[in-house]
Write a protein that holds these residues in place. Structure first.
Motif, PDB file in Angstrom:
ATOM      1  N   ALA A 136       0.854  -1.199   0.000  1.00  0.00           N
ATOM      2  CA  ALA A 136       0.000   0.000   0.000  1.00  0.00           C
ATOM      3  C   ALA A 136       0.885   1.242   0.000  1.00  0.00           C
ATOM      4  N   LYS A 137       1.354   1.599  -1.157  1.00  0.00           N
ATOM      5  CA  LYS A 137       2.276   2.724  -1.313  1.00  0.00           C
ATOM      6  C   LYS A 137       1.545   4.067  -1.219  1.00  0.00           C
ATOM      7  N   ILE A 138       2.253   5.042  -0.672  1.00  0.00           N
ATOM      8  CA  ILE A 138       1.747   6.409  -0.628  1.00  0.00           C
ATOM      9  C   ILE A 138       2.626   7.228  -1.567  1.00  0.00           C
ATOM     10  N   MET A 139       2.021   7.716  -2.643  1.00  0.00           N
ATOM     11  CA  MET A 139       2.762   8.477  -3.652  1.00  0.00           C
ATOM     12  C   MET A 139       2.290   9.932  -3.633  1.00  0.00           C
ATOM     13  N   PRO A 140       3.183  10.857  -3.948  1.00  0.00           N
ATOM     14  CA  PRO A 140       2.810  12.276  -3.908  1.00  0.00           C
ATOM     15  C   PRO A 140       1.708  12.655  -4.900  1.00  0.00           C
ATOM     16  N   ASN A 141       1.603  11.942  -6.015  1.00  0.00           N
ATOM     17  CA  ASN A 141       0.628  12.317  -7.044  1.00  0.00           C
ATOM     18  C   ASN A 141      -0.724  11.614  -6.906  1.00  0.00           C
ATOM     19  N   MET A 142      -0.923  10.814  -5.854  1.00  0.00           N
ATOM     20  CA  MET A 142      -2.201  10.100  -5.738  1.00  0.00           C
ATOM     21  C   MET A 142      -3.289  11.001  -5.149  1.00  0.00           C
ATOM     22  N   SER A 143      -4.527  10.651  -5.437  1.00  0.00           N
ATOM     23  CA  SER A 143      -5.667  11.434  -4.936  1.00  0.00           C
ATOM     24  C   SER A 143      -5.793  11.273  -3.425  1.00  0.00           C
ATOM     25  N   ASP A 144      -6.505  12.212  -2.810  1.00  0.00           N
ATOM     26  CA  ASP A 144      -6.731  12.141  -1.366  1.00  0.00           C
ATOM     27  C   ASP A 144      -7.466  10.856  -0.989  1.00  0.00           C
ATOM     28  N   ASP A 145      -8.436  10.459  -1.820  1.00  0.00           N
ATOM     29  CA  ASP A 145      -9.194   9.236  -1.539  1.00  0.00           C
ATOM     30  C   ASP A 145      -8.303   8.003  -1.606  1.00  0.00           C
ATOM     31  N   SER A 176     -17.436  11.044   2.522  1.00  0.00           N
ATOM     32  CA  SER A 176     -17.855   9.726   3.000  1.00  0.00           C
ATOM     33  C   SER A 176     -18.481   8.862   1.917  1.00  0.00           C
ATOM     34  N   SER A 177     -19.189   9.453   0.987  1.00  0.00           N
ATOM     35  CA  SER A 177     -19.852   8.655  -0.045  1.00  0.00           C
ATOM     36  C   SER A 177     -18.836   7.888  -0.899  1.00  0.00           C
ATOM     37  N   ALA A 178     -17.844   8.582  -1.409  1.00  0.00           N
ATOM     38  CA  ALA A 178     -16.823   7.930  -2.233  1.00  0.00           C
ATOM     39  C   ALA A 178     -15.982   6.970  -1.404  1.00  0.00           C
ATOM     40  N   LEU A 179     -15.686   7.349  -0.175  1.00  0.00           N
ATOM     41  CA  LEU A 179     -14.868   6.480   0.684  1.00  0.00           C
ATOM     42  C   LEU A 179     -15.642   5.236   1.113  1.00  0.00           C
ATOM     43  N   ASN A 180     -16.950   5.370   1.321  1.00  0.00           N
ATOM     44  CA  ASN A 180     -17.779   4.201   1.637  1.00  0.00           C
ATOM     45  C   ASN A 180     -17.764   3.210   0.481  1.00  0.00           C
ATOM     46  N   LYS A 181     -17.818   3.725  -0.732  1.00  0.00           N
ATOM     47  CA  LYS A 181     -17.801   2.866  -1.914  1.00  0.00           C
ATOM     48  C   LYS A 181     -16.479   2.096  -1.973  1.00  0.00           C
TER      49      LYS A 181
END
Length: 135
Positions: free
Chosen positions: A17-26, A106-111
């Motif tokens: 589970a990489k964290i990259m600078p260009n990824m979206s907040d979600d 929350s809606s997008a994160l719930n999905k």
């Protein structure tokens, strides 16, 4: 140790589970928070799904494997009460800061969360075979 430190200290590390600078907040929230929590809660999620199967009169066991996969997805997407229970198992592991991020989208994160739970349960479908043999 405060609540935040305690919660974060028990979460598994997921090296993929990489964290990259260009990824979206979600996507960042998914990799940083959701993945470790869902992995931590794996046994509880499986036990909860086993209970769901039992409550639904074990009709799951009458299905062939392909249909069982669909049954898992459908039950989590369509049974709002059950889905809310699963969400609670995950959201209850959030820190206050994570919860504040979560409520903004929350809606997008719930999905994302439910798709991850569906995939995790489907990937471990053999777990439910053991219970079928015992009954």
């Amino acid at each position: 140790m405060d609540r935040t430190q305690k919660l974060q200290s028990i979460r598994p590390i997921i090296s993929s589970a990489k964290i990259m600078p260009n990824m979206s907040d979600d996507e960042r929230f998914q990799n940083q928070t959701l993945r470790p929590i869902i992995k931590l809660q794996n046994d509880l999620l499986l036990a909860s799904y086993q209970n769901y199967i039992t409550k639904m009169k074990n009709s799951f066991y009458e299905l062939k494997i392909e249909k069982r996969m669909g049954y898992i997805a459908n039950s989590i997407q369509k049974d709002i009460k059950f889905r809310n229970s699963l969400k609670g198992m995950i959201i209850g592991q959030f820190t206050v800061e994570e919860y504040e991020i979560y409520i903004k989208n929350s809606s997008a994160l719930n999905k994302r969360m439910m798709n991850m739970v569906i995939k995790r349960i489907q990937d471990q479908i053999q777990y439910f075979e053991k219970h079928e043999l015992v009954q």
